[in-house]
Design an enzyme around this catalytic site. Structure first.
Site, PDB file in Angstrom:
ATOM      1  N   TYR A 157      22.045-108.672  73.843  1.00 33.50           N
ATOM      2  CA  TYR A 157      20.823-109.240  73.252  1.00 33.50           C
ATOM      3  C   TYR A 157      19.588-108.525  73.812  1.00 33.50           C
ATOM      4  CZ  TYR A 157      17.005-112.656  72.807  1.00 33.50           C
ATOM      5  OH  TYR A 157      15.797-113.257  72.563  1.00 33.50           O
TER       6      TYR A 157
HETATM    7  N1  LIG Z   1      12.623-119.203  71.934  1.00 29.61           N
HETATM    8  C1  LIG Z   1      12.437-118.387  72.949  1.00 29.61           C
HETATM    9  O1  LIG Z   1      12.098-118.797  74.082  1.00 29.61           O
HETATM   10  C2  LIG Z   1      12.618-116.919  72.793  1.00 29.61           C
HETATM   11  C3  LIG Z   1      12.557-116.086  73.920  1.00 29.61           C
HETATM   12  C4  LIG Z   1      12.626-114.702  73.732  1.00 29.61           C
HETATM   13  C5  LIG Z   1      12.775-114.196  72.462  1.00 29.61           C
HETATM   14  N2  LIG Z   1      12.884-115.027  71.400  1.00 29.61           N
HETATM   15  C6  LIG Z   1      13.058-114.452  70.077  1.00 29.61           C
HETATM   16  O2  LIG Z   1      12.274-115.178  69.140  1.00 29.61           O
HETATM   17  C7  LIG Z   1      12.934-115.182  67.866  1.00 29.61           C
HETATM   18  C8  LIG Z   1      13.153-116.608  67.408  1.00 29.61           C
HETATM   19  O3  LIG Z   1      13.877-117.291  68.393  1.00 29.61           O
HETATM   20  P1  LIG Z   1      14.215-118.839  68.280  1.00 29.61           P
HETATM   21  O4  LIG Z   1      14.449-119.283  69.671  1.00 29.61           O
HETATM   22  O5  LIG Z   1      13.228-119.515  67.420  1.00 29.61           O
HETATM   23  O6  LIG Z   1      15.629-118.766  67.502  1.00 29.61           O
HETATM   24  P2  LIG Z   1      16.462-119.907  66.749  1.00 29.61           P
HETATM   25  O7  LIG Z   1      17.892-119.557  67.008  1.00 29.61           O
HETATM   26  O8  LIG Z   1      15.994-121.262  67.106  1.00 29.61           O
HETATM   27  O9  LIG Z   1      16.130-119.610  65.208  1.00 29.61           O
HETATM   28  C9  LIG Z   1      16.554-118.444  64.596  1.00 29.61           C
HETATM   29  C10 LIG Z   1      16.358-118.513  63.097  1.00 29.61           C
HETATM   30  O10 LIG Z   1      16.829-117.267  62.547  1.00 29.61           O
HETATM   31  C11 LIG Z   1      17.674-117.531  61.435  1.00 29.61           C
HETATM   32  N3  LIG Z   1      18.652-116.435  61.315  1.00 29.61           N
HETATM   33  C12 LIG Z   1      19.643-116.115  62.184  1.00 29.61           C
HETATM   34  N4  LIG Z   1      20.355-115.092  61.717  1.00 29.61           N
HETATM   35  C13 LIG Z   1      19.805-114.736  60.525  1.00 29.61           C
HETATM   36  C14 LIG Z   1      20.111-113.745  59.559  1.00 29.61           C
HETATM   37  N5  LIG Z   1      21.162-112.919  59.722  1.00 29.61           N
HETATM   38  N6  LIG Z   1      19.328-113.633  58.464  1.00 29.61           N
HETATM   39  C15 LIG Z   1      18.283-114.488  58.282  1.00 29.61           C
HETATM   40  N7  LIG Z   1      17.966-115.468  59.158  1.00 29.61           N
HETATM   41  C16 LIG Z   1      18.716-115.587  60.269  1.00 29.61           C
HETATM   42  C17 LIG Z   1      18.316-118.860  61.744  1.00 29.61           C
HETATM   43  O11 LIG Z   1      18.801-119.507  60.557  1.00 29.61           O
HETATM   44  C18 LIG Z   1      17.154-119.614  62.410  1.00 29.61           C
HETATM   45  O12 LIG Z   1      16.360-120.268  61.442  1.00 29.61           O
HETATM   46  C19 LIG Z   1      14.218-114.388  68.066  1.00 29.61           C
HETATM   47  O13 LIG Z   1      13.982-113.053  67.754  1.00 29.61           O
HETATM   48  C20 LIG Z   1      14.479-114.539  69.550  1.00 29.61           C
HETATM   49  O14 LIG Z   1      15.300-113.516  70.054  1.00 29.61           O
HETATM   50  C21 LIG Z   1      12.818-116.379  71.532  1.00 29.61           C
END
Ligand SMILES: NC(=O)c1ccc[n+]([C@@H]2O[C@H](COP(=O)([O-])OP(=O)(O)OC[C@H]3O[C@@H](n4cnc5c(N)ncnc54)[C@H](O)[C@@H]3O)[C@@H](O)[C@H]2O)c1
Length: 254
Positions: A157
């Site tokens: 990741y």
């Molecule tokens: N939440 C955090 O603290 C955090 C920290 C670092 C990075 N991020 C990054 O922020 C972004 C969002 O994270 P999050 O925590 O909200 O994730 P989450 O898992 O809560 O939500 C992810 C969303 O992406 C959609 N998704 C997954 N695979 C998909 C695909 N193949 N095609 C279309 N949609 C798809 C899912 O249906 C979901 O709605 C990501 O890139 C994650 O890596 C988040």
């Protein structure tokens, strides 16, 4: 709606929940018309309902970022409905649900991380480029502290997120003269994805905030949304190729 993103159209991938949903809400409140591109139709439609409830125009497009056909169709549909594209937020990403050591990583896990985050962002940037060139638009790619600093249990990741940053910096250099800015946000926020991770590995919460100056996990809309609005608006017109952590100071990019 009026605001910094008035008359702008934004595609936000993975906006059916979490950080993507928070960014969509903040952008809609700033006046943008948002396209929710997610493979989960139920949650994506719910977010469209929330945006419409704010008096904003919004569109759900069922889209799987791992399929080039699906990505091209999402961009085509955006142009068909709204006639323009100004902002692309590459937010969709999958990762192992529980910490997985380097030695436990399978090819399937590595492919999952790279095919959603890295290749998905690549596909969307390619499909969106002609429209962003026409609008002198903005790309916001979502990376992670797991890549900036490394995170035990999330090696593929973190590597996929660093690949997204490398892609973003090259595109910023290639597309600057087209008037397209490409920037990166590394968020830390209380999404459903993070909630699941913390349920399976509660010790992670301490690791996420122990050395963090602000000492808390952020809110997707209130803490991450405004940073995305800034990078989507003309306020950031002289900023490109940059990584902006919105993570309470967890990572400090040099
Ligand atoms: N939440 C955090 O603290 C955090 C920290 C670092 C990075 N991020 C990054 O922020 C972004 C969002 O994270 P999050 O925590 O909200 O994730 P989450 O898992 O809560 O939500 C992810 C969303 O992406 C959609 N998704 C997954 N695979 C998909 C695909 N193949 N095609 C279309 N949609 C798809 C899912 O249906 C979901 O709605 C990501 O890139 C994650 O890596 C988040």
């Amino acid at each position: 709606m009026t605001g910094k993103l008035e008359d702008k159209v934004a595609i936000i991938t993975g906006a059916g929940q979490g950080v993507g949903r928070g960014i969509a809400l903040a952008m809609a409140k700033a006046g943008a018309r948002c396209v929710i591109a997610d493979f989960n139709e139920e949650s994506g439609q719910q977010v469209v309902g929330e945006l419409e409830g704010l008096g904003s125009e919004a569109l759900f497009v069922r889209c799987d970022v791992t399929s080039r056909e699906s990505v091209d169709a999402a961009v085509d549909r955006t142009i068909e409905v709204f006639g323009q594209l100004d902002v692309l937020v590459n937010n969709a990403q999958r990762a192992p649900l529980s910490p997985t050591s380097v030695m436990e990583h399978t090819d399937e896990i590595i492919d999952l991380c790279f095919d959603t985050g890295f290749r998905g962002s690549f596909r969307f940037m390619q499909a969106a480029y002609p429209h962003l060139k026409a609008s002198r638009g903005k790309v916001i790619n979502i990376a992670s502290g797991a890549g900036l600093d490394g995170l035990a249990g999330q090696s593929a990741y973190g590597a996929a997120k660093e690949a997204i940053r490398a892609l973003s910096k090259s595109a910023a250099r290639e597309w600057g003269r087209d008037g397209i800015n490409v920037n990166i946000i590394c968020p830390l926020a209380n999404s459903p994805g993070v909630a699941t991770l913390l349920e399976l590995a509660p010790e992670m919460e301490k690791r996420m905030t122990a050395n963090q100056p602000l000492g808390r996990i952020g809110d997707c809309e209130e803490d991450i949304g405004p940073v995305a609005v800034f990078l989507a608006s003309d306020d950031s017109r002289y900023v490109t190729g940059h990584t902006l952590p919105a993570d309470g100071g967890n990572s400090m990019v040099r």
